[in-house]
Design a protein around this motif. Structure first.
Motif, PDB file in Angstrom:
ATOM      1  N   GLY A  11      37.575  20.605 -49.739  1.00 38.63           N
ATOM      2  CA  GLY A  11      37.681  20.563 -48.275  1.00 38.63           C
ATOM      3  C   GLY A  11      37.588  21.956 -47.694  1.00 38.63           C
ATOM      4  N   ALA A  12      36.822  22.804 -48.379  1.00 41.64           N
ATOM      5  CA  ALA A  12      36.780  24.231 -48.039  1.00 41.64           C
ATOM      6  C   ALA A  12      36.032  24.520 -46.751  1.00 41.64           C
ATOM      7  CB  ALA A  12      36.139  25.006 -49.191  1.00 41.64           C
ATOM      8  N   GLN A  13      35.458  23.490 -46.140  1.00 43.55           N
ATOM      9  CA  GLN A  13      34.737  23.744 -44.879  1.00 43.55           C
ATOM     10  C   GLN A  13      35.547  23.348 -43.656  1.00 43.55           C
ATOM     11  OE1 GLN A  13      30.294  23.885 -45.416  1.00 43.55           O
ATOM     12  NE2 GLN A  13      30.829  22.062 -46.599  1.00 43.55           N
ATOM     13  N   SER A  14      36.780  22.909 -43.863  1.00 43.57           N
ATOM     14  CA  SER A  14      37.660  22.749 -42.700  1.00 43.57           C
ATOM     15  C   SER A  14      38.125  24.151 -42.300  1.00 43.57           C
ATOM     16  CB  SER A  14      38.869  21.880 -43.058  1.00 43.57           C
ATOM     17  OG  SER A  14      39.644  22.521 -44.059  1.00 43.57           O
ATOM     18  N   ARG A  37      31.614  17.907 -52.016  1.00 44.53           N
ATOM     19  CA  ARG A  37      30.927  16.706 -52.458  1.00 44.53           C
ATOM     20  C   ARG A  37      29.578  17.124 -53.035  1.00 44.53           C
ATOM     21  NH1 ARG A  37      31.351  13.865 -46.768  1.00 44.53           N
ATOM     22  NH2 ARG A  37      31.368  16.070 -46.220  1.00 44.53           N
ATOM     23  N   THR A  40      26.873  18.064 -50.700  1.00 48.68           N
ATOM     24  CA  THR A  40      27.041  19.234 -49.829  1.00 48.68           C
ATOM     25  C   THR A  40      26.535  20.483 -50.542  1.00 48.68           C
ATOM     26  OG1 THR A  40      29.033  18.232 -48.878  1.00 48.68           O
ATOM     27  CG2 THR A  40      28.754  20.591 -48.528  1.00 48.68           C
ATOM     28  N   VAL A  79      40.818  18.470 -47.287  1.00 52.06           N
ATOM     29  CA  VAL A  79      39.807  17.510 -46.831  1.00 52.06           C
ATOM     30  C   VAL A  79      40.272  16.855 -45.539  1.00 52.06           C
ATOM     31  CG1 VAL A  79      38.897  17.039 -49.145  1.00 52.06           C
ATOM     32  CG2 VAL A  79      40.767  15.618 -48.244  1.00 52.06           C
ATOM     33  N   ASN A  80      39.328  16.278 -44.824  1.00 51.99           N
ATOM     34  CA  ASN A  80      39.679  15.722 -43.512  1.00 51.99           C
ATOM     35  C   ASN A  80      40.299  14.331 -43.619  1.00 51.99           C
ATOM     36  OD1 ASN A  80      37.545  14.002 -43.914  1.00 51.99           O
ATOM     37  ND2 ASN A  80      36.248  14.890 -42.327  1.00 51.99           N
ATOM     38  N   ALA A  83      38.927  11.425 -45.686  1.00 52.13           N
ATOM     39  CA  ALA A  83      38.748  11.642 -47.127  1.00 52.13           C
ATOM     40  C   ALA A  83      40.073  11.683 -47.893  1.00 52.13           C
ATOM     41  CB  ALA A  83      37.989  12.941 -47.343  1.00 52.13           C
ATOM     42  N   SER A 105      46.101  17.529 -48.842  1.00 51.54           N
ATOM     43  CA  SER A 105      45.785  17.776 -47.442  1.00 51.54           C
ATOM     44  C   SER A 105      46.815  17.062 -46.563  1.00 51.54           C
ATOM     45  CB  SER A 105      44.372  17.271 -47.142  1.00 51.54           C
ATOM     46  OG  SER A 105      43.955  17.727 -45.882  1.00 51.54           O
ATOM     47  N   GLU A 106      47.849  17.806 -46.179  1.00 50.27           N
ATOM     48  CA  GLU A 106      48.894  17.294 -45.272  1.00 50.27           C
ATOM     49  C   GLU A 106      48.730  18.004 -43.943  1.00 50.27           C
ATOM     50  OE1 GLU A 106      51.555  15.231 -45.348  1.00 50.27           O
ATOM     51  OE2 GLU A 106      51.655  14.546 -47.409  1.00 50.27           O
ATOM     52  N   TYR A 107      49.432  19.125 -43.801  1.00 56.82           N
ATOM     53  CA  TYR A 107      49.236  20.074 -42.698  1.00 56.82           C
ATOM     54  C   TYR A 107      49.496  19.511 -41.307  1.00 56.82           C
ATOM     55  CZ  TYR A 107      46.557  21.886 -46.667  1.00 56.82           C
ATOM     56  OH  TYR A 107      46.155  22.266 -47.918  1.00 56.82           O
ATOM     57  N   LYS A 124      48.383   9.609 -46.399  1.00 56.33           N
ATOM     58  CA  LYS A 124      48.907  10.865 -46.952  1.00 56.33           C
ATOM     59  C   LYS A 124      50.122  10.576 -47.840  1.00 56.33           C
ATOM     60  CE  LYS A 124      47.031  14.071 -43.558  1.00 56.33           C
ATOM     61  NZ  LYS A 124      47.229  15.079 -42.510  1.00 56.33           N
ATOM     62  N   GLY A 144      53.590  21.747 -38.246  1.00 58.66           N
ATOM     63  CA  GLY A 144      53.613  21.267 -36.860  1.00 58.66           C
ATOM     64  C   GLY A 144      52.188  21.040 -36.380  1.00 58.66           C
ATOM     65  N   PHE A 146      48.570  22.321 -35.020  1.00 58.45           N
ATOM     66  CA  PHE A 146      47.726  23.521 -35.003  1.00 58.45           C
ATOM     67  C   PHE A 146      47.653  24.010 -33.553  1.00 58.45           C
ATOM     68  CE2 PHE A 146      44.746  21.970 -38.714  1.00 58.45           C
ATOM     69  CZ  PHE A 146      45.800  22.107 -39.606  1.00 58.45           C
TER      70      PHE A 146
HETATM   71  N1  LIG Z   1      48.494  19.711 -37.483  1.00 57.79           N
HETATM   72  C1  LIG Z   1      47.390  19.570 -36.763  1.00 57.79           C
HETATM   73  O1  LIG Z   1      47.407  19.806 -35.528  1.00 57.79           O
HETATM   74  C2  LIG Z   1      46.102  19.150 -37.428  1.00 57.79           C
HETATM   75  C3  LIG Z   1      44.929  19.104 -36.653  1.00 57.79           C
HETATM   76  C4  LIG Z   1      43.735  18.753 -37.294  1.00 57.79           C
HETATM   77  C5  LIG Z   1      43.725  18.434 -38.648  1.00 57.79           C
HETATM   78  N2  LIG Z   1      44.901  18.471 -39.356  1.00 57.79           N
HETATM   79  C6  LIG Z   1      44.885  18.164 -40.807  1.00 57.79           C
HETATM   80  O2  LIG Z   1      44.172  19.208 -41.477  1.00 57.79           O
HETATM   81  C7  LIG Z   1      43.447  18.661 -42.581  1.00 57.79           C
HETATM   82  C8  LIG Z   1      41.962  19.037 -42.435  1.00 57.79           C
HETATM   83  O3  LIG Z   1      41.450  18.315 -41.338  1.00 57.79           O
HETATM   84  P1  LIG Z   1      40.222  18.841 -40.437  1.00 57.79           P
HETATM   85  O4  LIG Z   1      40.049  17.837 -39.347  1.00 57.79           O
HETATM   86  O5  LIG Z   1      40.441  20.270 -40.071  1.00 57.79           O
HETATM   87  O6  LIG Z   1      39.056  18.704 -41.476  1.00 57.79           O
HETATM   88  P2  LIG Z   1      37.479  18.900 -41.301  1.00 57.79           P
HETATM   89  O7  LIG Z   1      37.148  20.190 -40.674  1.00 57.79           O
HETATM   90  O8  LIG Z   1      36.829  17.696 -40.703  1.00 57.79           O
HETATM   91  O9  LIG Z   1      37.162  18.921 -42.878  1.00 57.79           O
HETATM   92  C9  LIG Z   1      35.962  19.184 -43.420  1.00 57.79           C
HETATM   93  C10 LIG Z   1      36.094  19.079 -44.928  1.00 57.79           C
HETATM   94  O10 LIG Z   1      36.390  17.709 -45.290  1.00 57.79           O
HETATM   95  C11 LIG Z   1      35.541  17.355 -46.360  1.00 57.79           C
HETATM   96  N3  LIG Z   1      35.152  15.946 -46.301  1.00 57.79           N
HETATM   97  C12 LIG Z   1      34.690  15.245 -45.243  1.00 57.79           C
HETATM   98  N4  LIG Z   1      34.424  13.975 -45.599  1.00 57.79           N
HETATM   99  C13 LIG Z   1      34.713  13.885 -46.916  1.00 57.79           C
HETATM  100  C14 LIG Z   1      34.647  12.836 -47.874  1.00 57.79           C
HETATM  101  N5  LIG Z   1      34.247  11.618 -47.532  1.00 57.79           N
HETATM  102  N6  LIG Z   1      35.061  13.093 -49.134  1.00 57.79           N
HETATM  103  C15 LIG Z   1      35.489  14.335 -49.475  1.00 57.79           C
HETATM  104  N7  LIG Z   1      35.567  15.372 -48.620  1.00 57.79           N
HETATM  105  C16 LIG Z   1      35.168  15.148 -47.372  1.00 57.79           C
HETATM  106  C17 LIG Z   1      34.300  18.211 -46.238  1.00 57.79           C
HETATM  107  O11 LIG Z   1      33.859  18.353 -47.557  1.00 57.79           O
HETATM  108  P3  LIG Z   1      32.514  19.052 -48.038  1.00 57.79           P
HETATM  109  O12 LIG Z   1      32.917  20.479 -48.197  1.00 57.79           O
HETATM  110  O13 LIG Z   1      32.183  18.353 -49.303  1.00 57.79           O
HETATM  111  O14 LIG Z   1      31.455  18.866 -46.995  1.00 57.79           O
HETATM  112  C18 LIG Z   1      34.796  19.489 -45.572  1.00 57.79           C
HETATM  113  O15 LIG Z   1      35.007  20.528 -46.497  1.00 57.79           O
HETATM  114  C19 LIG Z   1      43.716  17.151 -42.559  1.00 57.79           C
HETATM  115  O16 LIG Z   1      44.794  16.861 -43.426  1.00 57.79           O
HETATM  116  C20 LIG Z   1      44.128  16.888 -41.128  1.00 57.79           C
HETATM  117  O17 LIG Z   1      44.956  15.749 -40.982  1.00 57.79           O
HETATM  118  C21 LIG Z   1      46.065  18.837 -38.780  1.00 57.79           C
END
Ligand SMILES: NC(=O)c1ccc[n+]([C@@H]2O[C@H](COP(=O)([O-])OP(=O)(O)OC[C@H]3O[C@@H](n4cnc5c(N)ncnc54)[C@H](OP(=O)(O)O)[C@@H]3O)[C@@H](O)[C@H]2O)c1
Length: 287
Positions: A11-14, A37, A40, A79-80, A83, A105-107, A124, A144, A146
């Motif tokens: 999930g290194a691209q989040s 994946r 990717t 990961v998002n 995933a 992936s909690e956060y 989760k 908390g 982001f």
């Molecule tokens: N506390 C908060 O305010 C807050 C806000 C947003 C998110 N979050 C949490 O932060 C974490 C990351 O979320 P995000 O929204 O920032 O993520 P994101 O940017 O959408 O994550 C992208 C990453 O997810 C991977 N991914 C997407 N679909 C996938 C699949 N089907 N299988 C495997 N990997 C997949 C991608 O993998 P590839 O590298 O393979 O392309 C990419 O590296 C989550 O746990 C989310 O709940 C928290």
């Protein structure tokens, strides 16, 4: 004190994934493997000293072989939300490869000891339960909200108001942390603290001394309005979780203090990042 030297990140691209990888890559003596994946390509931002492998998350044996080849000691996932359950087979591969610590992936909202579980957190918790059932130590990080997502949580971008659910008083403090600080924290603790300090810990952090939903009116310089549904940005669906999130904020599940059960991380863990100056909400929002 023995600390970890070989770390894989999925999930290194989040945004937090990037912060984790870049911090690890700049840490002397640490080798980093990014798992994407198979479909990717190698992410363009990766520094040269970071290895990359594309995996089929469902293929436990093949992923375990890659982790073994790189002598990976820690798997960090960011990961998002779609995933999350894919981490179950990733955890199985990590266990088979002798990985010592898995950071799922909690956060967000605490997911340990909740008396009732909102739908978006169920997956989760399923992953956390799986890690426990296979005996793979984990560290769950709860920052908390982001700071970069705060305006979304109150629908500010939609109508320039702080929208608070009618059922919510809005006076319970909650934590906010910048995405760079979340990623930096994770990378720091896994490279500076031994397994005994991290294994099976719930870790709550916060970049800013807590704020309340009502106080966001003053922070954003906007009127506070009571609403039945938090307005989502135009054309964006699936924002029902914003209502759930405000309700969880009200219950104190997004701060460092509310205690639910022993070992739920209440009390906070900012101290694990010794000497760090955390980014404030106003700095992130450029106010
Ligand atoms: N506390 C908060 O305010 C807050 C806000 C947003 C998110 N979050 C949490 O932060 C974490 C990351 O979320 P995000 O929204 O920032 O993520 P994101 O940017 O959408 O994550 C992208 C990453 O997810 C991977 N991914 C997407 N679909 C996938 C699949 N089907 N299988 C495997 N990997 C997949 C991608 O993998 P590839 O590298 O393979 O392309 C990419 O590296 C989550 O746990 C989310 O709940 C928290």
């Amino acid at each position: 004190m023995s600390t970890f030297k070989s770390i894989a990140v999925a999930g290194a691209q989040s945004a937090i994934g990037k912060a984790i990888v870049l911090t690890l890559a700049a840490t002397p003596g640490v080798s980093v493997l990014v798992l994407t994946r198979a479909t990717t390509a190698r992410p363009e931002y990766l520094p040269e000293n970071v290895a990359h492998a594309g995996i089929d998350y469902a293929d436990v044996d093949a992923t375990a072989a890659i982790l073994s080849e790189h002598s990976v000691q820690v798997v960090i996932s960011s990961v998002n939300s779609v995933a999350i359950l894919g981490q179950i087979s990733l955890a199985d591969a990590a266990k088979a490869a002798g990985v010592k610590l898995f950071v799922p992936s909690e956060y967000g909202c605490i997911s340990k000891g909740l008396p009732e579980v909102p739908s978006f957190l169920q997956v989760k918790i399923q992953v956390a339960d799986h890690l426990q059932s296979i005996g793979l130590p984990s560290m769950r990080v709860f920052p908390g909200i982001f700071q970069e997502y705060l305006e979304l949580v109150v629908g500010f971008g939609t109508n320039k108001k702080v929208n608070i659910l009618s059922s919510v008083k809005g006076d319970t403090p909650f934590s906010t942390t910048s995405m760079d600080d979340v990623g930096g924290f994770v990378a720091h603790v896994v490279t500076h603290h031994p397994l005994s300090a991290l294994a099976d810990k719930a870790v709550r952090i916060e970049g800013e001394r807590r704020v309340t939903l009502n106080e966001l009116g003053a922070v954003l310089g906007a009127p506070v309005e009571k609403v039945d549904v938090i307005p989502a940005p135009e054309g964006v669906s699936g924002m029902f979780f914003l209502d759930q999130l405000q309700t969880l904020v009200e219950k104190g599940y997004l701060n460092t203090e509310t205690k639910l059960v022993d070992g739920d991380g209440s009390g906070g863990a900012n101290g694990l990042w010794e000497g760090h100056r955390w980014t404030t909400l106003k700095e992130t929002l450029k106010l």
